[in-house]
Design a protein around this motif. Sequence first.
Motif, PDB file in Angstrom:
ATOM      1  N   HIS A   1     -25.374  42.587  -1.764  1.00  0.00           N
ATOM      2  CA  HIS A   1     -24.378  42.327  -0.514  1.00  0.00           C
ATOM      3  C   HIS A   1     -23.008  41.408  -1.259  1.00  0.00           C
ATOM      4  CE1 HIS A   1     -27.687  43.226   2.594  1.00  0.00           C
ATOM      5  NE2 HIS A   1     -27.751  44.113   1.868  1.00  0.00           N
ATOM      6  N   LYS A   2     -23.135  40.340  -1.763  1.00  0.00           N
ATOM      7  CA  LYS A   2     -22.575  39.389  -2.550  1.00  0.00           C
ATOM      8  C   LYS A   2     -21.929  39.978  -3.056  1.00  0.00           C
ATOM      9  CE  LYS A   2     -25.078  35.240  -1.485  1.00  0.00           C
ATOM     10  NZ  LYS A   2     -25.117  34.421  -2.166  1.00  0.00           N
ATOM     11  N   THR A   3     -21.877  40.829  -4.165  1.00  0.00           N
ATOM     12  CA  THR A   3     -21.464  41.901  -5.473  1.00  0.00           C
ATOM     13  C   THR A   3     -20.149  42.878  -4.956  1.00  0.00           C
ATOM     14  OG1 THR A   3     -22.833  41.328  -6.752  1.00  0.00           O
ATOM     15  CG2 THR A   3     -21.853  42.768  -7.796  1.00  0.00           C
ATOM     16  N   ILE A   4     -18.884  41.921  -5.804  1.00  0.00           N
ATOM     17  CA  ILE A   4     -17.974  42.881  -6.326  1.00  0.00           C
ATOM     18  C   ILE A   4     -17.076  43.546  -7.592  1.00  0.00           C
ATOM     19  CG2 ILE A   4     -16.146  40.836  -4.972  1.00  0.00           C
ATOM     20  CD1 ILE A   4     -14.549  43.289  -3.982  1.00  0.00           C
ATOM     21  N   CYS A   5     -17.367  44.420  -7.845  1.00  0.00           N
ATOM     22  CA  CYS A   5     -16.647  43.784  -9.492  1.00  0.00           C
ATOM     23  C   CYS A   5     -15.069  44.193  -9.665  1.00  0.00           C
ATOM     24  CB  CYS A   5     -17.051  45.485 -10.326  1.00  0.00           C
ATOM     25  SG  CYS A   5     -18.721  45.246 -10.166  1.00  0.00           S
ATOM     26  N   LEU A   6     -14.422  43.681 -10.334  1.00  0.00           N
ATOM     27  CA  LEU A   6     -13.164  43.932 -10.019  1.00  0.00           C
ATOM     28  C   LEU A   6     -13.175  44.303 -11.734  1.00  0.00           C
ATOM     29  CD1 LEU A   6     -12.877  39.676 -10.141  1.00  0.00           C
ATOM     30  CD2 LEU A   6     -12.286  41.123  -8.303  1.00  0.00           C
ATOM     31  N   PRO A   7     -11.717  44.670 -11.189  1.00  0.00           N
ATOM     32  CA  PRO A   7     -10.771  45.880 -12.945  1.00  0.00           C
ATOM     33  C   PRO A   7     -11.750  45.805 -14.164  1.00  0.00           C
ATOM     34  CG  PRO A   7      -8.970  44.954 -11.400  1.00  0.00           C
ATOM     35  CD  PRO A   7     -10.693  44.466 -10.442  1.00  0.00           C
ATOM     36  N   MET A   8     -11.893  46.787 -14.406  1.00  0.00           N
ATOM     37  CA  MET A   8     -12.694  45.870 -16.295  1.00  0.00           C
ATOM     38  C   MET A   8     -12.470  47.144 -16.791  1.00  0.00           C
ATOM     39  SD  MET A   8     -14.153  44.846 -18.500  1.00  0.00           S
ATOM     40  CE  MET A   8     -14.581  42.535 -18.239  1.00  0.00           C
ATOM     41  N   HIS A   9     -11.189  47.523 -17.978  1.00  0.00           N
ATOM     42  CA  HIS A   9     -11.079  48.625 -18.968  1.00  0.00           C
ATOM     43  C   HIS A   9     -10.764  47.507 -19.800  1.00  0.00           C
ATOM     44  CE1 HIS A   9      -7.157  48.714 -18.067  1.00  0.00           C
ATOM     45  NE2 HIS A   9      -7.571  48.846 -16.623  1.00  0.00           N
ATOM     46  N   PRO A  10     -10.742  49.150 -21.036  1.00  0.00           N
ATOM     47  CA  PRO A  10      -9.984  48.300 -21.718  1.00  0.00           C
ATOM     48  C   PRO A  10      -8.377  48.000 -22.603  1.00  0.00           C
ATOM     49  CG  PRO A  10     -11.515  50.248 -22.602  1.00  0.00           C
ATOM     50  CD  PRO A  10     -11.027  50.409 -21.286  1.00  0.00           C
ATOM     51  N   PHE A  11      -7.853  47.889 -21.855  1.00  0.00           N
ATOM     52  CA  PHE A  11      -6.304  47.994 -21.807  1.00  0.00           C
ATOM     53  C   PHE A  11      -5.893  47.157 -20.562  1.00  0.00           C
ATOM     54  CE2 PHE A  11      -7.989  52.726 -22.048  1.00  0.00           C
ATOM     55  CZ  PHE A  11      -7.526  52.384 -23.603  1.00  0.00           C
TER      56      PHE A  11
END
Length: 370
Positions: A341-351
């Motif tokens: 419920h608390k987790t959100i993922c931020l942008p993550m990519h190699p560039f």
Amino acid sequence: MAIGFYNFQKLHNDEFQKAVMKRFEEIVSKNGFVEGEYNTKFETEFAKMQNAKHCDLVANGTDALEIALQAYGVGKGDKVAISAISFYATAECVYNVGAEPVFVDVEPETGLIDPKSLEKVVAEHEIKAVICVHIYGMAADIKALETICAPKGIKIVEDGAQAAGGFYEDGSPIGSSNNLITYSFYPTKNLGAFGDAGAILSNDSTLSEEIKSIRNHGRSPDGHKLIGRNSRCDHLQAAVLHLKLSTCEPQNENRKNIAAWYFDEFKGTQGVELVPEKYIKTSSWHLFPIRLENKEKKYALKEFLGSKNIGSALFYEKAMPEEKPLLDVPGYKDNAVPFAHKTICLPMHPFLTQEDVKLVVDSVKEFLEK
Ligand SMILES: *Cc1c(COP(=O)(O)O)cnc(C)c1O
């Protein structure tokens, strides 16, 4: 400036597209449809990269999980303990081999399977196999799990779908254990095909032979020896995977640097929790999860970032025990539910650049100070 959650423009740039088209033309001209030379090349090189003896390509990551269970002899009436935080496929595969899942709770700071919870589950149920998940790219504590499972003869499947190129806590590559490790090469993963593909790593030639047979209709040199399925990997997908393989490790290095920038930028920020910093070095950083106070904050942040053209994603909106078809599954979920419920993922990519990361974190801070 827009900051995407992924960046396929850069991942599949002109140079890459030309190289892919060259391979496609070559394959088309030879009519080499399935299980061609790039399958073998990829299998050999991916196994080497992950320090495993065998790699067997299959059609997708869900099949990889099902075939791993079947190769271990898991079937009707068996119980499989699974981590409560994962993609839904980690539960589906258990039903699809005729077995039943039992949920194991996760550690509240990582979403990784909690060995203490597994101890309770194996004391209460007759468990035939465990599926741990190297969630977001961080390795589960495989030594602790093996200590619990080995004396009881419980098999371990490591769902490595998010951890291509990742490492265990002791720095050895995921792949060097004595378990079956499954991968998905869905296009958004750290190592992605142009569609569906998956693989299973192993260090046991008998299991690898079994997997090869299951994926190809139970075939053996002298006829069909078991009830298998069709889970062969297309030659075209293998050709893309083989082309991308050499970029996986340097891209994971970029991901590590990006993760380190995130940690630096977030230092001392109230109202947001990160996973333990020790994972900077070993995680494949498939995703960059943060935890907020509650679900309402999470949805509000998602909207706020969206208004600034910054991508974010909910992995996972709910813990698996909250999904409708899984409501009656026994086991533990006390940490998993609030974690999801608390987790959100931020942008993550190699560039991503350091400026991108600063802008994302500044936006999160602006939101928290509102
Ligand atoms: C992506 C993923 C899968 C499923 O893989 P598919 O290739 O989509 O079938 C399974 N488990 C985890 C943890 C995943 O992230």
